[in-house]
Write an enzyme that holds these catalytic residues in place. Structure first.
Site, mmCIF file in Angstrom:
data_model
loop_
_atom_site.group_PDB
_atom_site.id
_atom_site.type_symbol
_atom_site.label_atom_id
_atom_site.label_comp_id
_atom_site.label_asym_id
_atom_site.label_seq_id
_atom_site.Cartn_x
_atom_site.Cartn_y
_atom_site.Cartn_z
ATOM 1 N N GLU A 118 21.871 18.254 121.274
ATOM 2 C CA GLU A 118 21.242 19.565 121.492
ATOM 3 C C GLU A 118 22.153 20.516 122.264
ATOM 4 O O GLU A 118 21.743 21.622 122.602
ATOM 5 C CB GLU A 118 19.940 19.393 122.300
ATOM 6 C CG GLU A 118 18.916 18.495 121.667
ATOM 7 C CD GLU A 118 18.076 19.213 120.633
ATOM 8 O OE1 GLU A 118 18.241 20.443 120.514
ATOM 9 O OE2 GLU A 118 17.297 18.546 119.943
ATOM 10 N N HIS A 142 14.880 19.821 128.630
ATOM 11 C CA HIS A 142 13.910 19.584 127.560
ATOM 12 C C HIS A 142 13.296 18.205 127.744
ATOM 13 O O HIS A 142 14.010 17.221 127.969
ATOM 14 C CB HIS A 142 14.611 19.677 126.195
ATOM 15 C CG HIS A 142 13.782 19.096 125.094
ATOM 16 N ND1 HIS A 142 12.516 19.555 124.792
ATOM 17 C CD2 HIS A 142 14.011 18.063 124.234
ATOM 18 C CE1 HIS A 142 12.017 18.842 123.799
ATOM 19 N NE2 HIS A 142 12.901 17.927 123.437
ATOM 20 N N HIS A 144 9.237 15.749 127.013
ATOM 21 C CA HIS A 144 8.051 15.582 126.156
ATOM 22 C C HIS A 144 6.799 15.286 127.000
ATOM 23 O O HIS A 144 6.284 14.171 126.957
ATOM 24 C CB HIS A 144 8.267 14.420 125.183
ATOM 25 C CG HIS A 144 9.443 14.559 124.272
ATOM 26 N ND1 HIS A 144 10.007 13.499 123.585
ATOM 27 C CD2 HIS A 144 10.169 15.651 123.907
ATOM 28 C CE1 HIS A 144 11.023 13.924 122.845
ATOM 29 N NE2 HIS A 144 11.156 15.220 123.036
ATOM 30 N N HIS A 214 5.877 18.824 119.832
ATOM 31 C CA HIS A 214 7.156 18.205 120.164
ATOM 32 C C HIS A 214 7.363 18.076 121.686
ATOM 33 O O HIS A 214 7.394 16.965 122.200
ATOM 34 C CB HIS A 214 8.290 19.001 119.505
ATOM 35 C CG HIS A 214 9.664 18.487 119.828
ATOM 36 N ND1 HIS A 214 10.786 18.835 119.129
ATOM 37 C CD2 HIS A 214 10.098 17.650 120.801
ATOM 38 C CE1 HIS A 214 11.845 18.221 119.625
ATOM 39 N NE2 HIS A 214 11.457 17.500 120.641
HETATM 40 ZN ZN LIG Z 1 12.601 16.473 122.063
#
Ligand SMILES: [Zn+2]
Length: 269
Positions: A118, A142, A144, A214
């Site tokens: 990413e 980032h 979850h 997501h």
């Molecule tokens: Zn992810």
């Protein structure tokens, strides 16, 4: 083995904070397998010798990011697990140096570990925050968060500002600690520039963005405070879901009560 952290206490302290947060992401159940990624701009912490460090590898970026030329980042490694980043951050992440043109980077320390896949998305967000927003944000994170992701499965929460306002209305802290609310990005294939670009649109107005079905992405000045924003939103989500599970609709703080906080704490519009 020698580490770039050995003679740089400020960088070592920063990497220690990143490892601390990686541990939280795992402990909270937000980082299954290799889920999530972190990048932190550490340019201000590097000493001059870092400019001369030989590269393990040089990698082209999918664009030119002039605002980040000659900048250094700590980045979690591709395929690496947050629970291992927590224990051994320099064996599960790396320090990269963006070149003078802003179109490629060197992996310089401690090992030849490829950064998260990413990274192009992260770099485009760091570049946007600096070049377009004129802010010195250093962190892209980032992860979850289970409760927040669950709420993105309800269509009406994906309308602009609906979920953000609901979460604000659960406890005063959320209005104060996440004053720019919550951006929403419709479902996109993970890792694509489509997802990155849709996120950047939301970063115009928000520091935390939910990706439908997501996870969430947050930008911030400091890794601990960036985690705090996500954690606080998660707290609000838990209160909402807790009330629903108990069989009642939460009353929610009123708009007047939330506006009163904005005035009292001088929150940004
Ligand atoms: Zn992810």
């Amino acid at each position: 083995m020698n580490s770039i952290l050995d003679n740089n206490a400020a960088l070592a302290a920063q990497v220690s904070d990143i490892a601390e947060v990686a541990g939280y992401l795992w402990q909270r159940g937000w980082a299954e397998r290799n889920g999530g990624n972190i990048s932190v701009n550490v340019t201000e912490l590097m000493d001059k010798s870092a400019n001369n460090l030989l590269a393990f590898a040089q990698v082209q970026l999918p664009g030119t990011f002039k605002a980040l030329a000659n900048n250094f980042f700590y980045v979690t490694g591709t395929g690496k697990r947050m629970r291992y980043v927590a224990a051994k951050p320099m064996e599960n992440g790396c320090i990269i140096r963006i070149n003078a043109s802003g179109d490629a980077y060197d992996i310089i320390a401690d090992n030849n570990i490829a950064p998260t896949s990413e990274l192009p998305s992260h770099i485009s967000m760091h570049n946007y925050m600096r070049a377009v927003k004129g802010r010195n944000t250093k962190v892209v994170c980032h992860t979850h968060p289970t409760d927040l992701v669950a709420l993105t499965h309800k269509k009406e929460f994906l309308e602009p500002n609906v979920l953000g306002h609901l979460l604000w209305s659960m406890i005063p802290e959320t209005r104060i600690i996440v004053p720019l609310g919550l951006g929403i990005v419709p479902y996109n294939v993970p890792g694509t520039m489509n997802l990155a670009n849709a996120t950047i649109e939301q970063l115009d107005k928000h520091d935390v963005v939910m990706w439908e079905k997501h996870g969430c992405l947050a930008v911030g000045d400091d890794i601990i405070e960036t985690f705090d924003m996500i954690d606080t939103l998660s707290k609000s989500a838990q209160i909402y879901l807790c009330a629903k599970q108990a069989g009642f609709e939460p009353e929610c703080m009123s708009k007047t009560q939330m506006d009163e906080l904005a005035v009292y704490f001088k929150l940004p519009e």
